[in-house]
Design a protein around this motif. Structure first.
Motif, PDB file in Angstrom:
ATOM      1  N   SER A 326      92.524  37.728  56.022  1.00 38.48           N
ATOM      2  CA  SER A 326      93.360  36.567  56.349  1.00 38.48           C
ATOM      3  C   SER A 326      93.339  36.286  57.850  1.00 38.48           C
ATOM      4  O   SER A 326      93.222  35.133  58.286  1.00 38.48           O
ATOM      5  N   THR A 327      93.438  37.339  58.646  1.00 38.31           N
ATOM      6  CA  THR A 327      93.455  37.171  60.101  1.00 38.31           C
ATOM      7  C   THR A 327      92.096  36.722  60.625  1.00 38.31           C
ATOM      8  O   THR A 327      92.014  35.943  61.584  1.00 38.31           O
ATOM      9  N   LEU A 328      91.032  37.178  59.999  1.00 34.77           N
ATOM     10  CA  LEU A 328      89.701  36.692  60.366  1.00 34.77           C
ATOM     11  C   LEU A 328      89.601  35.183  60.164  1.00 34.77           C
ATOM     12  O   LEU A 328      89.054  34.462  61.002  1.00 34.77           O
ATOM     13  N   ARG A 329      90.155  34.696  59.070  1.00 33.45           N
ATOM     14  CA  ARG A 329      90.130  33.257  58.791  1.00 33.45           C
ATOM     15  C   ARG A 329      90.979  32.502  59.824  1.00 33.45           C
ATOM     16  O   ARG A 329      90.587  31.434  60.292  1.00 33.45           O
ATOM     17  N   THR A 330      92.113  33.074  60.175  1.00 32.38           N
ATOM     18  CA  THR A 330      92.980  32.440  61.175  1.00 32.38           C
ATOM     19  C   THR A 330      92.261  32.344  62.517  1.00 32.38           C
ATOM     20  O   THR A 330      92.276  31.300  63.178  1.00 32.38           O
ATOM     21  N   ALA A 331      91.655  33.442  62.931  1.00 32.34           N
ATOM     22  CA  ALA A 331      90.984  33.480  64.231  1.00 32.34           C
ATOM     23  C   ALA A 331      89.835  32.482  64.309  1.00 32.34           C
ATOM     24  O   ALA A 331      89.451  32.055  65.397  1.00 32.34           O
ATOM     25  N   SER A 332      89.300  32.091  63.150  1.00 37.65           N
ATOM     26  CA  SER A 332      88.153  31.187  63.120  1.00 37.65           C
ATOM     27  C   SER A 332      88.550  29.715  63.181  1.00 37.65           C
ATOM     28  O   SER A 332      87.670  28.847  63.241  1.00 37.65           O
ATOM     29  N   ILE A 333      89.857  29.427  63.144  1.00 41.78           N
ATOM     30  CA  ILE A 333      90.304  28.035  63.244  1.00 41.78           C
ATOM     31  C   ILE A 333      90.115  27.552  64.679  1.00 41.78           C
ATOM     32  O   ILE A 333      90.527  28.204  65.628  1.00 41.78           O
ATOM     33  N   GLY A 334      89.488  26.418  64.844  1.00 42.83           N
ATOM     34  CA  GLY A 334      89.250  25.883  66.181  1.00 42.83           C
ATOM     35  C   GLY A 334      87.884  26.281  66.702  1.00 42.83           C
ATOM     36  O   GLY A 334      87.311  27.309  66.309  1.00 42.83           O
ATOM     37  N   ASN A 335      87.355  25.493  67.589  1.00 44.38           N
ATOM     38  CA  ASN A 335      86.031  25.739  68.153  1.00 44.38           C
ATOM     39  C   ASN A 335      86.182  26.467  69.493  1.00 44.38           C
ATOM     40  O   ASN A 335      86.343  25.844  70.544  1.00 44.38           O
ATOM     41  N   TYR A 336      86.121  27.813  69.451  1.00 45.97           N
ATOM     42  CA  TYR A 336      86.343  28.618  70.643  1.00 45.97           C
ATOM     43  C   TYR A 336      85.163  29.549  70.905  1.00 45.97           C
ATOM     44  O   TYR A 336      84.450  29.934  69.964  1.00 45.97           O
ATOM     45  N   PRO A 337      84.956  29.963  72.160  1.00 44.18           N
ATOM     46  CA  PRO A 337      83.898  30.934  72.475  1.00 44.18           C
ATOM     47  C   PRO A 337      84.164  32.278  71.782  1.00 44.18           C
ATOM     48  O   PRO A 337      85.306  32.592  71.417  1.00 44.18           O
ATOM     49  N   LEU A 338      83.113  33.065  71.631  1.00 40.15           N
ATOM     50  CA  LEU A 338      83.205  34.336  70.934  1.00 40.15           C
ATOM     51  C   LEU A 338      84.273  35.238  71.543  1.00 40.15           C
ATOM     52  O   LEU A 338      85.051  35.880  70.828  1.00 40.15           O
ATOM     53  N   LYS A 339      84.338  35.308  72.878  1.00 39.09           N
ATOM     54  CA  LYS A 339      85.311  36.183  73.536  1.00 39.09           C
ATOM     55  C   LYS A 339      86.733  35.779  73.172  1.00 39.09           C
ATOM     56  O   LYS A 339      87.585  36.641  72.920  1.00 39.09           O
ATOM     57  N   HIS A 340      86.982  34.487  73.122  1.00 43.76           N
ATOM     58  CA  HIS A 340      88.329  34.028  72.782  1.00 43.76           C
ATOM     59  C   HIS A 340      88.603  34.236  71.297  1.00 43.76           C
ATOM     60  O   HIS A 340      89.730  34.544  70.909  1.00 43.76           O
ATOM     61  N   TRP A 341      87.555  34.101  70.466  1.00 39.27           N
ATOM     62  CA  TRP A 341      87.713  34.405  69.043  1.00 39.27           C
ATOM     63  C   TRP A 341      88.126  35.865  68.860  1.00 39.27           C
ATOM     64  O   TRP A 341      89.012  36.177  68.059  1.00 39.27           O
ATOM     65  N   MET A 342      87.516  36.765  69.607  1.00 39.15           N
ATOM     66  CA  MET A 342      87.863  38.185  69.506  1.00 39.15           C
ATOM     67  C   MET A 342      89.304  38.425  69.951  1.00 39.15           C
ATOM     68  O   MET A 342      90.028  39.219  69.344  1.00 39.15           O
ATOM     69  N   TYR A 343      89.703  37.731  71.024  1.00 40.38           N
ATOM     70  CA  TYR A 343      91.088  37.845  71.476  1.00 40.38           C
ATOM     71  C   TYR A 343      92.041  37.360  70.391  1.00 40.38           C
ATOM     72  O   TYR A 343      93.065  38.014  70.108  1.00 40.38           O
ATOM     73  N   ARG A 344      91.718  36.237  69.752  1.00 42.73           N
ATOM     74  CA  ARG A 344      92.582  35.693  68.711  1.00 42.73           C
ATOM     75  C   ARG A 344      92.682  36.642  67.522  1.00 42.73           C
ATOM     76  O   ARG A 344      93.761  36.847  66.971  1.00 42.73           O
ATOM     77  N   PHE A 345      91.573  37.239  67.154  1.00 45.78           N
ATOM     78  CA  PHE A 345      91.605  38.183  66.040  1.00 45.78           C
ATOM     79  C   PHE A 345      92.447  39.415  66.404  1.00 45.78           C
ATOM     80  O   PHE A 345      93.269  39.877  65.608  1.00 45.78           O
ATOM     81  N   GLY A 346      92.256  39.930  67.627  1.00 51.78           N
ATOM     82  CA  GLY A 346      93.047  41.085  68.061  1.00 51.78           C
ATOM     83  C   GLY A 346      94.533  40.764  68.110  1.00 51.78           C
ATOM     84  O   GLY A 346      95.379  41.580  67.705  1.00 51.78           O
ATOM     85  N   TYR A 347      94.868  39.580  68.597  1.00 56.58           N
ATOM     86  CA  TYR A 347      96.260  39.129  68.650  1.00 56.58           C
ATOM     87  C   TYR A 347      96.842  39.076  67.237  1.00 56.58           C
ATOM     88  O   TYR A 347      97.957  39.542  66.975  1.00 56.58           O
ATOM     89  N   GLY A 348      96.047  38.514  66.312  1.00 58.11           N
ATOM     90  CA  GLY A 348      96.516  38.393  64.935  1.00 58.11           C
ATOM     91  C   GLY A 348      96.771  39.733  64.280  1.00 58.11           C
ATOM     92  O   GLY A 348      97.786  39.923  63.591  1.00 58.11           O
ATOM     93  N   MET A 349      95.892  40.682  64.478  1.00 58.68           N
ATOM     94  CA  MET A 349      96.086  41.999  63.869  1.00 58.68           C
ATOM     95  C   MET A 349      97.246  42.745  64.525  1.00 58.68           C
ATOM     96  O   MET A 349      97.964  43.508  63.872  1.00 58.68           O
ATOM     97  N   TYR A 350      97.416  42.540  65.823  1.00 56.80           N
ATOM     98  CA  TYR A 350      98.578  43.119  66.512  1.00 56.80           C
ATOM     99  C   TYR A 350      99.858  42.601  65.872  1.00 56.80           C
ATOM    100  O   TYR A 350     100.798  43.351  65.610  1.00 56.80           O
ATOM    101  N   ARG A 351      99.904  41.279  65.587  1.00 52.33           N
ATOM    102  CA  ARG A 351     101.081  40.693  64.934  1.00 52.33           C
ATOM    103  C   ARG A 351     101.234  41.204  63.508  1.00 52.33           C
ATOM    104  O   ARG A 351     102.351  41.469  63.050  1.00 52.33           O
ATOM    105  N   GLN A 352     100.117  41.335  62.794  1.00 52.34           N
ATOM    106  CA  GLN A 352     100.184  41.821  61.420  1.00 52.34           C
ATOM    107  C   GLN A 352     100.815  43.219  61.363  1.00 52.34           C
ATOM    108  O   GLN A 352     101.624  43.516  60.483  1.00 52.34           O
ATOM    109  N   ALA A 353     100.458  44.064  62.323  1.00 53.97           N
ATOM    110  CA  ALA A 353     101.043  45.408  62.362  1.00 53.97           C
ATOM    111  C   ALA A 353     102.509  45.344  62.791  1.00 53.97           C
ATOM    112  O   ALA A 353     103.374  46.021  62.206  1.00 53.97           O
TER     113      ALA A 353
END
Length: 415
Positions: A326-353
């Motif tokens: 689910s968080t992978l799908r969230t992080a993929s919303i929007g057209n962002y560079p890979l580094k920012h995509w990784m930040y978004r995914f990390g942020y999402g998993m931090y929130r999930q925990a």
């Protein structure tokens, strides 16, 4: 409808008794809340609480008139010379058109419902400040630092100006409210989602022209308040489209599908369900089925509210592994560079925990470390655990009391 309203009122009453009153300070002629976790006082929280108390005053014989007057007194005392109130977070405290509009609306309610003529000057100065922060047609600058075009901020400012225009017969404010509504609707996506910002990214590193479940409800909620005054027929297709999107991201159990929501700092906020309720109830004028959406949202909200509401929608630790996709799908919303995509995914998993671990206090150590490593300058703290949040609580009380005051058994459904 009455059964649903009874559920709403029971939740409001419980939150007042177990959430607001234990954190309310009364000093002679003033009263205000103090955040039980951070120890700060937010004028926004006090404004939303007083709006709620005004709406329910007298129900079941409860008389909140004295407390209402004292909170209004405190709000007037906190107004700056330029007419504003500050947006207050743990690491941020700056004058804000957003907060001024929210407090201004509360003062208008006190002026209108209680005949508080002595706060009229404060209301006029609030109106002047909000109008001064209209950068262009319908676009209001949130604060001196956050200058992107946040569509929910525009809606909130427009709602205050609409109410001011009605109370004081001010055509300038009524016109400003309508052009604000038109400005917001201009940026609605074709699928009905309303982005957090438009293409004006301000001081953000990347644009935030992405859908967000929480702010979808927020923006519709304040657009409803604008339309309460202006009764604009042209806006109905935008409401219908926005509600269809909001309903499409709600699961049958009432929970939202957050993989469709791209704004990481609003990920899983419990208040999203409260903003959805009056929005769905408004949609009942076209489709009675929206009442079921509202009832299901209320069920999730009840599970996350005792006295002070949870900051985020709770979940079990056992379900954490299933949140990765689910968080992978969230992080993929929007057209962002890979580094920012990784930040978004990390942020999402931090929130999930974090939303799966509950505590009465917060420890910002992990967030501060991550912020330092990643070079993030945040105005708020993102704890590594869920916690009782007075900020979410006041938003929820505002939304639920508004729904209670607006929607009754006598609602007419348009065929």
């Amino acid at each position: 409808m009455q059964e649903f309203n009874d559920r709403i009122y029971a939740t409001i009453s419980r939150m007042i008794e177990k959430g607001i009153m234990p954190n309310l300070v009364v000093e002679d002629t003033v009263a205000y809340t103090v955040d039980p976790v951070y120890g700060i006082t937010r004028d926004r929280v006090n404004a939303e609480c007083v709006k709620m108390l005004i709406r329910i005053n007298g129900i079941d014989g409860n008389d909140y008139t004295d407390i209402i007057g004292k909170i209004l007194n405190r709000l007037v005392q906190r107004q700056s010379a330029e007419g504003s109130w500050n947006e207050v977070h743990v690491k941020y405290n700056q004058p804000s058109a957003l907060i001024t509009a929210i407090v201004g609306e509360a003062l208008l309610d006190g002026y209108d419902a209680l005949g508080r003529d002595n706060i009229e000057d404060s209301i006029h100065r609030a109106k002047d400040f909000v109008l001064q922060n209209e950068v262009s047609s319908g676009y209001f600058k949130k604060s001196s630092i956050y200058v992107a075009d946040h569509l929910n901020v525009d809606a909130t400012c427009g709602a205050f100006l609409a109410k001011y225009g009605r109370v004081f017969s001010d055509d300038e404010c009524l016109e400003a409210a309508e052009r604000t509504a038109r400005h917001i609707c201009e940026y609605q996506f074709t699928d009905g989602a309303i982005p957090y910002t438009n293409d004006v990214k301000g001081n953000y590193q990347y644009h935030m022209q992405i859908p967000c479940i929480h702010y979808q409800g927020v923006t519709i909620y304040y657009l409803l308040k604008i339309n309460d005054v202006l009764e604009m027929d042209w806006i109905d297709p935008y409401f219908k489209n926005g509600l269809e999107w909001l309903a499409s991201v709600q699961n049958t159990d009432g929970r939202f599908n957050w993989s469709k929501s791209g704004l990481m700092f609003a990920y899983y906020l419990s208040g999203a369900y409260a903003f959805a309720i009056p929005s769905f109830m408004y949609g009942c004028k076209w489709d009675a089925g929206y009442k079921d959406n509202a009832c299901r949202a209320m069920g999730v909200l009840e599970a996350n509210v005792d006295g002070v509401a949870n900051r985020w929608e709770r979940a079990s630790l056992l379900s954490l592994p299933f949140s990765v996709y689910s968080t992978l799908r969230t992080a993929s919303i929007g057209n962002y560079p890979l580094k920012h995509w990784m930040y978004r995914f990390g942020y999402g998993m931090y929130r999930q925990a974090a939303r799966r671990r509950f505590g009465e206090t917060v420890n910002p150590r992990v967030f501060n470390l991550l912020s330092s490593v990643l070079g993030i300058n945040a105005s708020t703290i993102e704890p590594d655990n869920n916690f009782p949040d007075l900020f979410m609580t006041s938003e929820i009380l505002d939304c639920l009391s508004y729904s209670l005051s607006k929607y009754t058994d006598n609602m007419e459904i348009i065929s």
